[in-house]
Design a protein around this motif. Structure first.
Motif, PDB file in Angstrom:
ATOM      1  N   TYR A 154       0.831  -1.213   0.000  1.00 48.06           N
ATOM      2  CA  TYR A 154       0.000   0.000   0.000  1.00 48.06           C
ATOM      3  C   TYR A 154       0.864   1.262   0.000  1.00 48.06           C
ATOM      4  O   TYR A 154       0.640   2.186  -0.796  1.00 48.06           O
ATOM      5  N   ASN A 155       1.848   1.292   0.872  1.00 40.91           N
ATOM      6  CA  ASN A 155       2.707   2.484   0.949  1.00 40.91           C
ATOM      7  C   ASN A 155       3.537   2.675  -0.314  1.00 40.91           C
ATOM      8  O   ASN A 155       3.830   3.806  -0.711  1.00 40.91           O
ATOM      9  N   ILE A 196       1.128   4.317  -2.747  1.00 40.47           N
ATOM     10  CA  ILE A 196       0.939   5.728  -2.422  1.00 40.47           C
ATOM     11  C   ILE A 196       2.174   6.539  -2.813  1.00 40.47           C
ATOM     12  O   ILE A 196       2.066   7.646  -3.361  1.00 40.47           O
ATOM     13  N   ALA A 256      -5.710   6.916  -3.521  1.00 35.85           N
ATOM     14  CA  ALA A 256      -6.247   6.179  -2.369  1.00 35.85           C
ATOM     15  C   ALA A 256      -7.701   5.766  -2.593  1.00 35.85           C
ATOM     16  O   ALA A 256      -8.126   4.697  -2.152  1.00 35.85           O
ATOM     17  N   GLU A 276      -5.235   9.033   2.380  1.00 37.06           N
ATOM     18  CA  GLU A 276      -4.185   8.008   2.442  1.00 37.06           C
ATOM     19  C   GLU A 276      -4.114   7.374   3.834  1.00 37.06           C
ATOM     20  O   GLU A 276      -3.921   6.159   3.972  1.00 37.06           O
ATOM     21  N   GLU A 304      -5.234   3.531   4.918  1.00 37.62           N
ATOM     22  CA  GLU A 304      -4.239   2.690   5.608  1.00 37.62           C
ATOM     23  C   GLU A 304      -4.845   2.081   6.883  1.00 37.62           C
ATOM     24  O   GLU A 304      -4.646   0.898   7.153  1.00 37.62           O
TER      25      GLU A 304
END
Length: 319
Positions: free
Chosen positions: A219-220, A223, A229, A307, A311
């Motif tokens: 995920y990071n 991003i 997102a 974002e 998360e």
């Protein structure tokens, strides 16, 4: 032509022009106008002028809004256009392109229907999308069905919330063109997962596995690569929806064909998600749906960065 698929509108428009006008005299016999800067007198003159060294000429009005609000706002312009379209010479072809999906059936549209044809150009359905991908990549659909299904399922084009166009899809297909398409489906798909834009499906796979560390790492990375997102969220919601459908369909004794036909889930995706239906209990799925609803509300109303909200959402799903 009007509809949501601007790329196809432009392509179809250019195809029509190519059939009408000799390319050697294109500059003399093709005139394009933007509706926002439209000069009615110049448009009229262009329509009435005879073609040069050609049987036909094409006049195109781009980006014409055809909803009720726009027609009311530009009332005078549409009244003048209504008069112009009833007096077009046989050698001139007027093409009007619009991104408006639902046309207002007022005086202008009724006049247009009397003298012209209306073509709706919206997003492709699954069979047409598969054919489009096959043609774009220059591969035979029947010989590459697994690969094409994978691209369809993993592109996000068919997910309405993502508002993905064919132009967006083409950017991904151009990356695929650089791969060795004569390799095995497995090798190609393995390569695809390494292409930015397909990593989002590595993320959904890791969430299905409830692997928190792996999910947050992917995920990071997404991003950091400027992935949206909101798009990630909707892809995860789609995954939750589909695994719930498959789990419930199996409980009811439905076979693959019934599931794929009724819920538009490809056989490829069905087989992939089915591996996880025992990991995800009905309580897990209920909690996931509740979390999804809360996040959607939060994304629209909370001042916290999307974002960060997404998360936290992923963390809850994997817990």
């Amino acid at each position: 032509m009007h509809g949501s698929e601007s790329y196809l509108i432009e392509k179809n428009s250019n195809d029509i022009i190519d059939k009408l006008v000799d390319k050697n005299f294109y500059d003399f016999n093709v005139s394009k106008f933007e509706f926002e800067d439209l000069n009615i007198q110049k448009l009229y003159n262009s329509i009435q002028t005879l073609p040069l060294m050609s049987d036909n000429k094409a006049v195109i009005i781009e980006n014409m809004p055809l909803d009720k609000g726009a027609i009311s706002k530009y009332k005078t312009v549409f009244e003048e256009l209504g008069n112009i379209i009833t007096n077009i010479p046989p050698s001139t072809f007027l093409i009007i392109n619009s991104s408006t999906e639902k046309l207002f059936n007022g005086k202008f549209l009724k006049k247009f229907k009397e003298v012209g044809d209306i073509k709706v150009v919206n997003k492709l359905n699954r069979p047409d999308l598969m054919k489009y991908i096959s043609n774009y990549l220059g591969i035979k659909q029947s010989d590459n069905i697994k690969l094409i299904n994978y691209i369809v399922d993993n592109s996000g084009y068919l997910i309405a919330e993502l508002k993905m166009t064919l132009l967006d899809l083409n950017n991904e297909l151009d990356k695929i063109k650089n791969l060795d398409l004569n390799a095995s489906d497995k090798d190609i798909i393995d390569s695809l997962t390494k292409i930015s834009g397909y990593n989002i499906f590595n993320l959904t796979d890791s969430i299905l596995e409830k692997s928190l560390k792996k999910s947050l790492t992917i995920y990071n990375t997404l991003i950091d690569d400027n992935d949206d997102a909101f798009k990630i969220f909707y892809m995860v919601v789609r995954m939750i929806r589909n695994i719930l459908i498959i789990k419930e369909c199996r409980r009811r004794g439905m076979n693959n064909m019934q599931i794929t036909k009724r819920y538009s889930i490809s056989n490829f995706e069905l087989k992939k998600l089915e591996r996880f239906i025992n990991i995800w209990t009905y309580k897990d799925l209920k909690d996931a749906i509740n979390s999804s609803y809360e996040l959607e509300v939060g994304l629209k109303s909370k001042p916290i960065k999307p974002e960060i909200q997404v998360e936290n959402y992923i963390t809850n799903l994997c817990s």
